[in-house]
Write an enzyme that holds these catalytic residues in place. Structure first.
Site, mmCIF file in Angstrom:
data_model
loop_
_atom_site.group_PDB
_atom_site.id
_atom_site.type_symbol
_atom_site.label_atom_id
_atom_site.label_comp_id
_atom_site.label_asym_id
_atom_site.label_seq_id
_atom_site.Cartn_x
_atom_site.Cartn_y
_atom_site.Cartn_z
ATOM 1 C CE LYS A 8 13.763 8.803 -25.674
ATOM 2 N NZ LYS A 8 12.944 7.930 -26.524
ATOM 3 C CB SER B 81 17.738 10.066 -35.705
ATOM 4 O OG SER B 81 16.836 9.070 -36.098
ATOM 5 C CE LYS C 268 15.655 12.985 -35.887
ATOM 6 N NZ LYS C 268 14.451 12.330 -36.384
ATOM 7 C CE LYS D 168 7.482 8.902 -30.497
ATOM 8 N NZ LYS D 168 8.849 8.416 -30.204
ATOM 9 C CG HIS E 217 15.617 23.468 -25.289
ATOM 10 N ND1 HIS E 217 14.837 22.360 -25.513
ATOM 11 C CD2 HIS E 217 16.844 23.003 -24.955
ATOM 12 C CE1 HIS E 217 15.570 21.270 -25.311
ATOM 13 N NE2 HIS E 217 16.784 21.642 -24.974
HETATM 14 P P1 NAD Z 1 7.557 -2.085 -33.627
HETATM 15 O O1 NAD Z 1 6.227 -1.767 -34.169
HETATM 16 O O2 NAD Z 1 8.659 -2.387 -34.589
HETATM 17 O O3 NAD Z 1 7.477 -3.325 -32.620
HETATM 18 C C1 NAD Z 1 6.662 -3.409 -31.496
HETATM 19 C C2 NAD Z 1 6.367 -4.875 -31.226
HETATM 20 O O4 NAD Z 1 5.684 -4.992 -29.972
HETATM 21 C C3 NAD Z 1 5.464 -5.509 -32.290
HETATM 22 O O5 NAD Z 1 6.052 -6.709 -32.754
HETATM 23 C C4 NAD Z 1 4.154 -5.767 -31.535
HETATM 24 O O6 NAD Z 1 3.456 -6.890 -32.015
HETATM 25 C C5 NAD Z 1 4.661 -5.970 -30.114
HETATM 26 N N1 NAD Z 1 3.635 -5.756 -29.074
HETATM 27 C C6 NAD Z 1 2.649 -4.841 -29.042
HETATM 28 N N2 NAD Z 1 1.916 -4.952 -27.917
HETATM 29 C C7 NAD Z 1 2.465 -5.978 -27.223
HETATM 30 C C8 NAD Z 1 2.160 -6.589 -25.986
HETATM 31 N N3 NAD Z 1 1.161 -6.161 -25.229
HETATM 32 N N4 NAD Z 1 2.939 -7.622 -25.566
HETATM 33 C C9 NAD Z 1 3.976 -8.055 -26.309
HETATM 34 N N5 NAD Z 1 4.314 -7.513 -27.506
HETATM 35 C C10 NAD Z 1 3.566 -6.492 -27.959
HETATM 36 O O7 NAD Z 1 7.945 -0.854 -32.692
HETATM 37 P P2 NAD Z 1 9.389 -0.418 -32.208
HETATM 38 O O8 NAD Z 1 9.916 0.602 -33.163
HETATM 39 O O9 NAD Z 1 10.193 -1.622 -31.894
HETATM 40 O O10 NAD Z 1 9.025 0.378 -30.867
HETATM 41 C C11 NAD Z 1 8.794 -0.292 -29.642
HETATM 42 C C12 NAD Z 1 8.912 0.691 -28.493
HETATM 43 O O11 NAD Z 1 10.207 1.302 -28.516
HETATM 44 C C13 NAD Z 1 7.914 1.852 -28.522
HETATM 45 O O12 NAD Z 1 7.603 2.216 -27.199
HETATM 46 C C14 NAD Z 1 8.710 2.966 -29.168
HETATM 47 O O13 NAD Z 1 8.208 4.245 -28.832
HETATM 48 C C15 NAD Z 1 10.067 2.710 -28.560
HETATM 49 N N6 NAD Z 1 11.188 3.278 -29.305
HETATM 50 C C16 NAD Z 1 11.390 2.982 -30.602
HETATM 51 C C17 NAD Z 1 12.483 3.532 -31.268
HETATM 52 C C18 NAD Z 1 12.814 3.173 -32.691
HETATM 53 O O14 NAD Z 1 13.895 3.589 -33.153
HETATM 54 N N7 NAD Z 1 12.003 2.413 -33.391
HETATM 55 C C19 NAD Z 1 13.333 4.426 -30.594
HETATM 56 C C20 NAD Z 1 13.096 4.706 -29.245
HETATM 57 C C21 NAD Z 1 12.020 4.126 -28.612
#
Ligand code: NAD
Length: 473
Positions: free
Chosen positions: A96, A364, A72, A108, A67
């Protein structure tokens, strides 16, 4: 016989959507269209491993809604990736973006690998091959679909994607905008790395500044002195911890895959990060108590709990044991709809992902705008602003006969750098989004929680777009 996991992340998103749709007046057909994922690209491709063997890789890109264009959403590297998960995450991206007024549709991507099991060269080949598959099917481009980092990916992967795109699409003047979350030296924007964590901080700070909300929870207003537990010390969790600590909260617990640690006196994210890097584990951090069961970290006594790892970590099984008064969903989908019902009963305030972790996509968006304009933020106005401010200051000093002290002088004169503009744009976005959602919640007392209010906001905006644009043909 293997037990089939009944949890469907996409179904959870649909459930929350339906719960909120009841508080809107849109046509059922429009609502059905919004819920669906418009395009689902499921792919398989081979890569040659370092040992010469050939492995088949499973990967996805889902475009939930067009839309607004481009679409993204991040690309995730995880052994848990599946179509249901990517569809759910793509849907959340649409909602979002609508909530924070970022003019994109949701998308995604995911590659089903555990990046720890591959060498950097193998990861580069997987990322480049994935990008080339997206290019072949017209699933990537600055005006089509713009990936970004997510779980398991970062600036390095975004650079590989950019380079692959530019190699295959030479001469495309806006090609830098085909992906965001790039290193600043490759067309990235200052502040993107910490954007999601900073956005989470701004969002929770805004909620904590509302006296009526805090009164209901039995908490004082403000962030200072609040105890916080964070799950996941990756990109999002690390920066959440940093910003809460820097603004006077005490991060008393941190949970990672191998366990959790607790220290009432507060933990420092960089020290814990270095300890984990050195020893390979978060456990046995000097001065902290170990919790060998990582999930028990979620049940620690605290004011604010920040799940920043993965989805479905707080569900009907453990929700009733959560002691936090506020849950800030930094990860996507950490709490299930069943957990939401328990929070409503227990009076826990859950601040939902689709609004709270929108800092990443917001910055972003700023990066994409920078790429399309081919100029760094602040380049044109910094010196002009400084000269103008100096002139005004000197006029005031001349008229009053008083001289402003050096510290204030420096502050008043300062013209904005890129980081100042990005942080202020992000702060403004999170403040306005909080106001919008809280207003919807307050104006309709039958809306049970903040997630539903956030969905109502998103549904209204996306529906309005469909209705105003009409249905083609
Ligand atoms: P990342 O890979 O940098 O970090 C995730 C961390 O979580 C890792 O250190 C991993 O070891 C840890 N982890 C995994 N399973 C776990 C568990 N069961 N218990 C405890 N720790 C655990 O990923 P990220 O970019 O920080 O993303 C994390 C979340 O945030 C995801 O759901 C992602 O979709 C969301 N998110 C990320 C962004 C972004 O800009 N990176 C933006 C919006 C949402």
């Amino acid at each position: 016989m293997a037990v089939k996991n009944p949890y469907s992340f996409f179904l959870s998103v649909e459930k929350s959507f339906d719960k909120a749709a009841k508080f809107t007046n849109w046509d059922a057909g429009i609502l059905n269209q919004i819920k669906e994922c418009n395009s689902v690209y499921q792919m398989r491709f081979p890569i040659k491993r370092d040992n010469g063997s050939i492995e088949v890789i499973e990967a996805y890109r889902v475009q939930h809604s067009q839309h607004k264009s481009p679409c993204k959403g991040g690309v995730r590297f995880s052994s848990e990736v599946n179509q249901d998960e990517v569809m759910a995450l793509a849907s959340l991206m649409t909602y979002k973006c609508a909530i924070v007024n970022v003019p994109f549709g949701g998308a995604k991507g995911g590659i089903k690998i555990n990046p720890r099991n591959y060498s950097p060269y193998e990861l580069e080949k997987i990322t480049r091959r994935y990008t080339s598959e997206l290019i072949k099917k017209n699933f990537i481009g600055p005006g089509i679909d713009v990936p970004a980092p997510d779980y398991g990916t970062g600036e390095r992967e975004m650079s590989w994607m950019l380079d692959t795109y530019q190699s295959m699409r030479p001469g495309e003047v806006d090609s830098e905008g085909c992906v965001t979350g790039k290193p600043v030296t490759q067309g990235g924007v200052e502040g993107r790395r910490e954007a999601t964590g900073l956005g989470v901080f701004f969002g929770i700070r805004e909620v904590c500044n509302i006296p009526e909300v805090m009164q209901k929870l039995g908490l004082s207003t403000g962030i200072e002195g609040k105890s916080v537990v964070v799950q996941g010390l990756g990109n999002v969790g690390y920066f959440c911890t940093k910003f809460f600590r820097e603004h006077g909260a005490k991060v008393v617990g941190l949970a990672e895959m191998e366990g959790a640690i607790f220290n009432e006196a507060g933990l420092n994210e960089e020290e814990v990060f270095q300890h984990r890097k050195k020893t390979g584990s978060i456990l046995n951090f000097p001065g902290a108590t170990n919790l060998v069961n990582s999930a028990a970290g979620l049940e620690l006594d605290c004011d604010i709990l920040i799940p920043a790892a993965l989805e479905n970590v707080i569900n009907e099984e453990n929700a009733s044991r959560i002691k936090a008064k506020i849950i800030g969903e930094a990860a996507n989908g950490p709490c299930t709809p069943e957990a939401d019902e328990i929070f409503i009963e227990k009076g826990i305030l859950c601040v939902p992902d689709m609004y709270l972790n929108a800092g990443g996509v917001t910055v972003s968006y700023f990066e994409w705008l920078k790429n399309l304009s081919h100029v760094r933020y602040g380049r044109l106005e910094k010196r002009f602003t400084e000269n103008l401010n100096t002139h005004i200051l000197e006029q005031i000093e001349g008229l009053t006969g008083k001289r402003v002290n050096e510290k204030e002088r420096k502050l008043i004169k300062h013209g904005p750098d890129e980081i100042d503009l990005v942080y202020s744009g992000l702060e403004e976005t999170m403040i306005s989004a909080t106001k919008e959602i809280i207003e919807i919640w307050h104006n309709n007392p039958s809306i049970p929680d903040l997630r539903t209010a956030a969905y109502v906001n998103a549904i209204n905006k996306v529906s309005r777009s469909y209705v105003e644009l009409g249905i083609f043909p």
